[in-house]
Each structure stands twice: as C-alpha cells, then as structure tokens.
Write a protein that holds these residues in place. Structure first.
Motif, PDB file in Angstrom:
ATOM      1  N   UNK A   1      -1.083 -11.834  -9.461  1.00 21.62           N
ATOM      2  CA  UNK A   1      -2.216 -11.299 -10.211  1.00 21.62           C
ATOM      3  C   UNK A   1      -3.566 -11.538  -9.551  1.00 21.62           C
ATOM      4  N   UNK A   2      -3.618 -12.544  -8.699  1.00 27.20           N
ATOM      5  CA  UNK A   2      -4.894 -12.911  -8.093  1.00 27.20           C
ATOM      6  C   UNK A   2      -4.688 -13.347  -6.645  1.00 27.20           C
ATOM      7  N   UNK A   3      -4.150 -12.461  -5.791  1.00 29.44           N
ATOM      8  CA  UNK A   3      -3.882 -12.869  -4.404  1.00 29.44           C
ATOM      9  C   UNK A   3      -5.163 -13.267  -3.686  1.00 29.44           C
TER      10      UNK A   3
ATOM     11  N   UNK B   1      -9.055 -13.654  -5.291  1.00 31.40           N
ATOM     12  CA  UNK B   1     -10.123 -12.657  -5.280  1.00 31.40           C
ATOM     13  C   UNK B   1     -10.997 -12.727  -6.519  1.00 31.40           C
ATOM     14  N   UNK B   2     -10.463 -13.237  -7.652  1.00 34.19           N
ATOM     15  CA  UNK B   2     -11.290 -13.366  -8.852  1.00 34.19           C
ATOM     16  C   UNK B   2     -12.383 -14.414  -8.674  1.00 34.19           C
ATOM     17  N   UNK B   3     -12.186 -15.323  -7.727  1.00 32.91           N
ATOM     18  CA  UNK B   3     -13.221 -16.315  -7.440  1.00 32.91           C
ATOM     19  C   UNK B   3     -14.524 -15.681  -6.989  1.00 32.91           C
ATOM     20  N   UNK B   4     -14.428 -14.498  -6.404  1.00 31.71           N
ATOM     21  CA  UNK B   4     -15.630 -13.784  -5.965  1.00 31.71           C
ATOM     22  C   UNK B   4     -16.415 -13.217  -7.144  1.00 31.71           C
ATOM     23  N   UNK B   5     -15.756 -13.098  -8.322  1.00 35.91           N
ATOM     24  CA  UNK B   5     -16.409 -12.533  -9.509  1.00 35.91           C
ATOM     25  C   UNK B   5     -17.089 -13.591 -10.358  1.00 35.91           C
TER      26      UNK B   5
ATOM     27  N   UNK C   1      -9.760 -15.285 -30.640  1.00 38.81           N
ATOM     28  CA  UNK C   1      -8.432 -15.719 -31.094  1.00 38.81           C
ATOM     29  C   UNK C   1      -7.411 -14.588 -31.013  1.00 38.81           C
ATOM     30  N   UNK C   2      -7.817 -13.381 -31.380  1.00 39.84           N
ATOM     31  CA  UNK C   2      -6.901 -12.248 -31.279  1.00 39.84           C
ATOM     32  C   UNK C   2      -6.539 -11.972 -29.823  1.00 39.84           C
ATOM     33  N   UNK C   3      -7.531 -12.073 -28.955  1.00 37.52           N
ATOM     34  CA  UNK C   3      -7.281 -11.875 -27.526  1.00 37.52           C
ATOM     35  C   UNK C   3      -6.345 -12.956 -27.006  1.00 37.52           C
ATOM     36  N   UNK C   4      -6.575 -14.192 -27.388  1.00 37.48           N
ATOM     37  CA  UNK C   4      -5.718 -15.291 -26.960  1.00 37.48           C
ATOM     38  C   UNK C   4      -4.283 -15.076 -27.450  1.00 37.48           C
ATOM     39  N   UNK C   5      -4.136 -14.683 -28.710  1.00 42.48           N
ATOM     40  CA  UNK C   5      -2.801 -14.450 -29.253  1.00 42.48           C
ATOM     41  C   UNK C   5      -2.088 -13.353 -28.479  1.00 42.48           C
ATOM     42  N   UNK C   6      -2.784 -12.284 -28.151  1.00 44.96           N
ATOM     43  CA  UNK C   6      -2.190 -11.162 -27.432  1.00 44.96           C
ATOM     44  C   UNK C   6      -1.839 -11.536 -26.001  1.00 44.96           C
ATOM     45  N   UNK C   7      -2.705 -12.281 -25.357  1.00 49.04           N
ATOM     46  CA  UNK C   7      -2.549 -12.574 -23.933  1.00 49.04           C
ATOM     47  C   UNK C   7      -2.036 -13.978 -23.649  1.00 49.04           C
ATOM     48  N   UNK C   8      -1.535 -14.656 -24.656  1.00 43.73           N
ATOM     49  CA  UNK C   8      -1.176 -16.067 -24.530  1.00 43.73           C
ATOM     50  C   UNK C   8      -0.220 -16.345 -23.380  1.00 43.73           C
ATOM     51  N   UNK C   9       0.704 -15.460 -23.150  1.00 43.27           N
ATOM     52  CA  UNK C   9       1.694 -15.684 -22.098  1.00 43.27           C
ATOM     53  C   UNK C   9       1.282 -15.122 -20.750  1.00 43.27           C
ATOM     54  N   UNK C  10       0.161 -14.437 -20.684  1.00 42.16           N
ATOM     55  CA  UNK C  10      -0.242 -13.795 -19.434  1.00 42.16           C
ATOM     56  C   UNK C  10      -1.266 -14.607 -18.681  1.00 42.16           C
ATOM     57  N   UNK C  11      -1.783 -13.992 -17.673  1.00 42.88           N
ATOM     58  CA  UNK C  11      -2.783 -14.620 -16.813  1.00 42.88           C
ATOM     59  C   UNK C  11      -4.157 -14.516 -17.469  1.00 42.88           C
ATOM     60  N   UNK C  12      -4.896 -15.604 -17.429  1.00 43.99           N
ATOM     61  CA  UNK C  12      -6.253 -15.576 -17.959  1.00 43.99           C
ATOM     62  C   UNK C  12      -7.292 -15.421 -16.856  1.00 43.99           C
ATOM     63  N   UNK C  13      -6.809 -15.319 -15.622  1.00 50.02           N
ATOM     64  CA  UNK C  13      -7.714 -15.029 -14.513  1.00 50.02           C
ATOM     65  C   UNK C  13      -8.616 -16.180 -14.143  1.00 50.02           C
ATOM     66  N   UNK C  14      -8.074 -17.388 -14.175  1.00 50.41           N
ATOM     67  CA  UNK C  14      -8.918 -18.548 -13.886  1.00 50.41           C
ATOM     68  C   UNK C  14      -9.066 -18.819 -12.406  1.00 50.41           C
ATOM     69  N   UNK C  15      -8.247 -18.208 -11.579  1.00 56.21           N
ATOM     70  CA  UNK C  15      -8.336 -18.448 -10.145  1.00 56.21           C
ATOM     71  C   UNK C  15      -7.670 -19.732  -9.710  1.00 56.21           C
ATOM     72  N   UNK C  16      -6.799 -20.267 -10.552  1.00 52.76           N
ATOM     73  CA  UNK C  16      -6.200 -21.570 -10.248  1.00 52.76           C
ATOM     74  C   UNK C  16      -5.138 -21.511  -9.162  1.00 52.76           C
ATOM     75  N   UNK C  17      -4.496 -20.368  -8.997  1.00 47.58           N
ATOM     76  CA  UNK C  17      -3.438 -20.185  -8.008  1.00 47.58           C
ATOM     77  C   UNK C  17      -2.276 -21.163  -8.179  1.00 47.58           C
TER      78      UNK C  17
END
Length: 161
Positions: free
Chosen positions: A132-134, A137-141, A108-124
């Motif tokens: 953030x994810x040209x 590339x996060x799909x490879x992880x 929850x603290x992480x979500x609150x801090x990063x709420x407006x940023x990228x969560x790195x889901x690879x959705x494009x």
C-alpha cells in the motif's frame, strides 16, 4: 403536588453516590474542580441539594460522548447563578458541541469501516505496507496517518455538504 420531606431535601455524599451511580471519589473530584457544590453541616459533612443529581447526569452524559471536563465546566459556568442546566440550556450547549461531536462520529465511523485496513501511517512494519505504501511514498505527503486523515476529512466534508 407531593410534599418534600425536609429531612430528605439534602443528600449526604453516600446517598448522592448511590442515587447518581457515581463513586464518592468522583463526586469529591467534581466538587474539587467546581462542577458541583455542597453545603456543609455544623460537623463539616457535605450535603447536596437534589438538583445536583441533574448536574451529575449532565456531567456524566457529556463525558460519555467524549466532552472534556474543561468544556463541561465552561458550559456549567456559563449558566446564571451556577444553576443546574434546564432543557433549554442543554439544547443550547449541545448545539455548540454539535460540530465537534459530528467530527468524532465521522472519525469513529471511518475507523470502524477501515479498522482492518491500512491507515497510511508510513510505518512499513505491516506486511501490507510494502504493497500500500511502497518506499514510504506517503511520507512525502506529511507526518502521521496521512491516508486516514485525508479519508476522514473527505467523509466529514461529504456529511456536511
């Protein structure tokens, strides 16, 4: 020590609902799932001992912090004679839940801090994903919110260490 009026020692379901702040339907649900129990009158009406109020407070407080009903029931079932948890019982039960709660708090603290940023889901699909994810590339992880999970795990490790 004040005496207890014998007529008030058991509560009807409506009285229990009013006193506990819990709907009648929720009380019936709790009873159906073995979280609370009632005695029955000759007319088959439910009557609850007053200590059920404390059990309901335990259930509702546990639910409020995200503990599942299955875990709550397991905790209550671990008590001898299906009694209401004492302060010592609550301390033991909550100690067992502490790691799970700490992980939720970190999420929850992480979500609150990063709420407006990228969560790195690879959705494009967001404008910033191309930055953030040209090329996804996060799909490879791995699948899912890769960046979110990695950062959440780092935060949890830092709070534990």
């Amino acid at each position: 020590m004040p005496s207890v009026d014998p007529g008030r020692s058991l509560l009807a379901i409506g009285q229990l609902s009013e006193r506990s702040g819990t709907s009648v339907s929720a009380l019936r649900f709790y009873e159906k799932h073995g979280l609370i129990s009632a005695e029955r009158t000759a007319g088959n009406q439910r009557r609850y001992r007053r200590d059920v109020l404390r059990r309901i407070a335990f259930i509702r407080t546990s639910q409020r912090v995200g503990i599942s009903l299955a875990d709550i029931r397991a905790a209550l079932d671990s008590l001898p004679d299906a009694r209401t948890p004492t302060r010592a019982d609550w301390m033991g039960i909550s100690a067992g839940w502490r790691a799970e709660l700490d992980a939720r708090i970190a999420d929850l603290q992480h979500l609150r801090t990063e709420l407006d940023g990228c969560i790195g889901c690879g959705c494009l699909s967001l404008t910033t994903c191309a930055l953030n994810n040209p090329g996804d590339r996060l799909g490879d992880e791995g699948a899912g919110p890769v960046r979110w999970e990695a950062e959440a795990n780092q935060a949890l490790d830092a709070s534990a260490g």
